[in-house]
Design an enzyme around this catalytic site. Structure first.
Site, mmCIF file in Angstrom:
data_model
loop_
_atom_site.group_PDB
_atom_site.id
_atom_site.type_symbol
_atom_site.label_atom_id
_atom_site.label_comp_id
_atom_site.label_asym_id
_atom_site.label_seq_id
_atom_site.Cartn_x
_atom_site.Cartn_y
_atom_site.Cartn_z
ATOM 1 N N ASP A 204 -96.024 31.223 51.757
ATOM 2 C CA ASP A 204 -94.882 31.543 50.889
ATOM 3 C C ASP A 204 -93.668 30.731 51.349
ATOM 4 O O ASP A 204 -92.706 31.273 51.895
ATOM 5 C CB ASP A 204 -94.586 33.045 50.946
ATOM 6 C CG ASP A 204 -93.543 33.469 49.909
ATOM 7 O OD1 ASP A 204 -93.201 32.649 49.037
ATOM 8 O OD2 ASP A 204 -93.059 34.614 49.995
ATOM 9 N N ASP B 277 -92.446 31.582 61.564
ATOM 10 C CA ASP B 277 -91.260 31.106 60.866
ATOM 11 C C ASP B 277 -90.442 30.274 61.839
ATOM 12 O O ASP B 277 -90.420 30.552 63.043
ATOM 13 C CB ASP B 277 -90.422 32.272 60.328
ATOM 14 C CG ASP B 277 -89.484 31.847 59.205
ATOM 15 O OD1 ASP B 277 -89.794 32.129 58.028
ATOM 16 O OD2 ASP B 277 -88.449 31.218 59.507
ATOM 17 N N PHE C 207 -94.356 30.905 56.996
ATOM 18 C CA PHE C 207 -93.010 31.064 56.437
ATOM 19 C C PHE C 207 -92.767 32.568 56.228
ATOM 20 O O PHE C 207 -92.421 33.010 55.136
ATOM 21 C CB PHE C 207 -92.856 30.316 55.107
ATOM 22 C CG PHE C 207 -93.245 28.865 55.166
ATOM 23 C CD1 PHE C 207 -92.359 27.904 55.633
ATOM 24 C CD2 PHE C 207 -94.503 28.447 54.754
ATOM 25 C CE1 PHE C 207 -92.718 26.554 55.671
ATOM 26 C CE2 PHE C 207 -94.875 27.107 54.789
ATOM 27 C CZ PHE C 207 -93.972 26.161 55.245
ATOM 28 N N CYS D 151 -92.014 28.682 44.773
ATOM 29 C CA CYS D 151 -90.853 29.227 44.060
ATOM 30 C C CYS D 151 -90.024 28.102 43.442
ATOM 31 O O CYS D 151 -88.859 28.298 43.097
ATOM 32 C CB CYS D 151 -89.999 30.088 44.986
ATOM 33 S SG CYS D 151 -89.351 29.220 46.433
#
Length: 392
Positions: A295, A246, A224, A335
């Site tokens: 991430d 990605d 990512f 996140c």
């Protein structure tokens, strides 16, 4: 000013400093109110708790901007708040060209995000109460920052909850095609208009430095990768090879451009692919890495999807652990603010068990200092970054 009266027994959390008031915590207003209107929040006994704004169409019916009785419908209020927020950043990041200037509740401005990329400001008006006061905020920003351009990145799902449209627009000045910033001495191009989030992931600045002493000489995998921040930092700290993956062709193209800005060699290589497919392919090819960075975007958008999101984090971390060489490092992030630290750590422990790897926990890190966490509002702590090492 209209008073918003809490139901009996619902004042404890707000009195302790939390800035949110939920719709089931208030009594019906005694007067007609407009979405976004300024209100005073008081207890059932009439005790004043704060000044904020009200949206009858949102689950979070009111958000508190001040614990004093003061006008929130004037430029001076936002100029003072912004100056205080900017002073805190200046003390930490003096001379940095990219920084989050306002982090919503963490800066006592719930619903507002302001990121600075050199002389361009990228802003988000996330709530009705902030959106209807954007003319005050824009004036204060221009007075303090004198920006070349201000872009509103209001294309976020949270605005749906406030009955606000999703849109991206230039509110002030002329926006260059790309803005160049520096982060930890490295150069990055930022797509402020169409890039992810507000253009760049400013919340990982300090976490990128965790690669120092752990990437040198290693083959690294950045999953990512977006615009290549992690990968390029790994190369800076001496990685022998970095592969960034990605699913977005635009993100990969930007990562390649950023790598060329910083290095003349081909240490960094970027691939457009689905991360889950790539993990399976690497495993079937018996490939191994000295360091893996995870991430991902938030897998948990709301509490209803917590179980599903945990499963996603479990899968990618298990597969990443399987690809680590002995002594290899895992830098893994979430996140999702619904995924608290302990739940994330428990998920990683389970992933290690399923991967049949003994993992050593080295660090538990958080978001950058310009994304302050308000102790009375745990929702402001959303980013968790865990550094682990394969023992076997």
């Amino acid at each position: 000013m209209i008073q918003l009266v809490l139901r009996p027994g619902h004042e404890r959390r707000v009195r302790r400093g939390h800035p949110w008031v939920f719709s089931n915590e208030i009594q019906p207003p005694s007067q007609d109110t407009l979405p976004g209107q300024a209100v005073e929040i008081v207890t059932a006994g009439g005790e004043f708790l704060g000044t904020g704004y009200y949206n009858p169409h949102s689950l979070i019916a009111a958000r508190i901007l001040s614990r004093q009785r003061q006008c929130i419908d004037c430029v001076d209020f936002y100029r003072n708040r912004l100056q205080a927020a900017f002073a805190m950043r200046e003390a930490i990041y003096n001379g940095t060209t990219a920084v989050r200037l306002v982090h919503g509740e963490g800066d006592h401005l719930p619903g507002l995000v302001v990121d600075r990329y050199d002389r361009v400001l990228s802003v988000q008006f996330l709530t009705r109460g902030i959106d209807c006061r954007q003319h005050f905020i824009l004036q204060a920003l221009q007075d303090i920052c004198d920006p070349e351009a201000i872009v509103a990145r209001n294309n976020v799902a949270v605005r749906d909850l406030e009955n606000l449209p999703r849109q991206v627009e230039i509110l002030h000045g002329q926006l260059p095609d790309r803005v160049e910033i520096t982060e930890n001495g490295l150069r990055f191009k930022v797509d402020v208009l169409q890039g992810q989030k507000t253009g760049h992931f400013l919340d990982q600045k300090e976490n990128h430095l965790a690669l120092r002493g752990r990437a040198a000489g290693k083959r690294m995998l950045d999953l990512f990768c977006y615009s290549g921040s992690w990968a390029i930092h790994a190369a800076r700290f001496g990685a022998a090879e970095v592969i960034g993956i990605d699913i977005s062709p635009a993100a990969v193209a930007l990562a390649e451009e950023n790598a060329r800005l910083n290095f003349k060699d081909d240490t960094c290589r970027f691939v457009t692919s689905d991360v889950f497919d790539s993990l399976r392919q690497f495993n079937s090819g018996n490939e191994r890495f000295g360091g893996i960075i995870l991430d991902p975007p938030a897998f948990i958008k709301n509490r209803k999807r917590l179980r599903e999101g945990i499963k996603g984090y479990l899968t990618i971390n298990r597969r990443a652990m399987e690809l680590l060489e002995p002594g290899g490092f895992l830098f893994t992030c979430t996140c999702s603010h619904h995924m608290d630290r302990e739940t994330f750590l428990d998920t990683l422990r389970q992933a290690a068990f399923l991967a049949k790897r003994e993992m050593r926990l080295l660090e538990v890190r958080g978001q950058s200092y310009d994304h302050p966490v308000l102790c009375s509002c745990p929702e402001t702590e959303y980013l968790k970054c865990v550094v682990m090492q394969a023992c076997d």
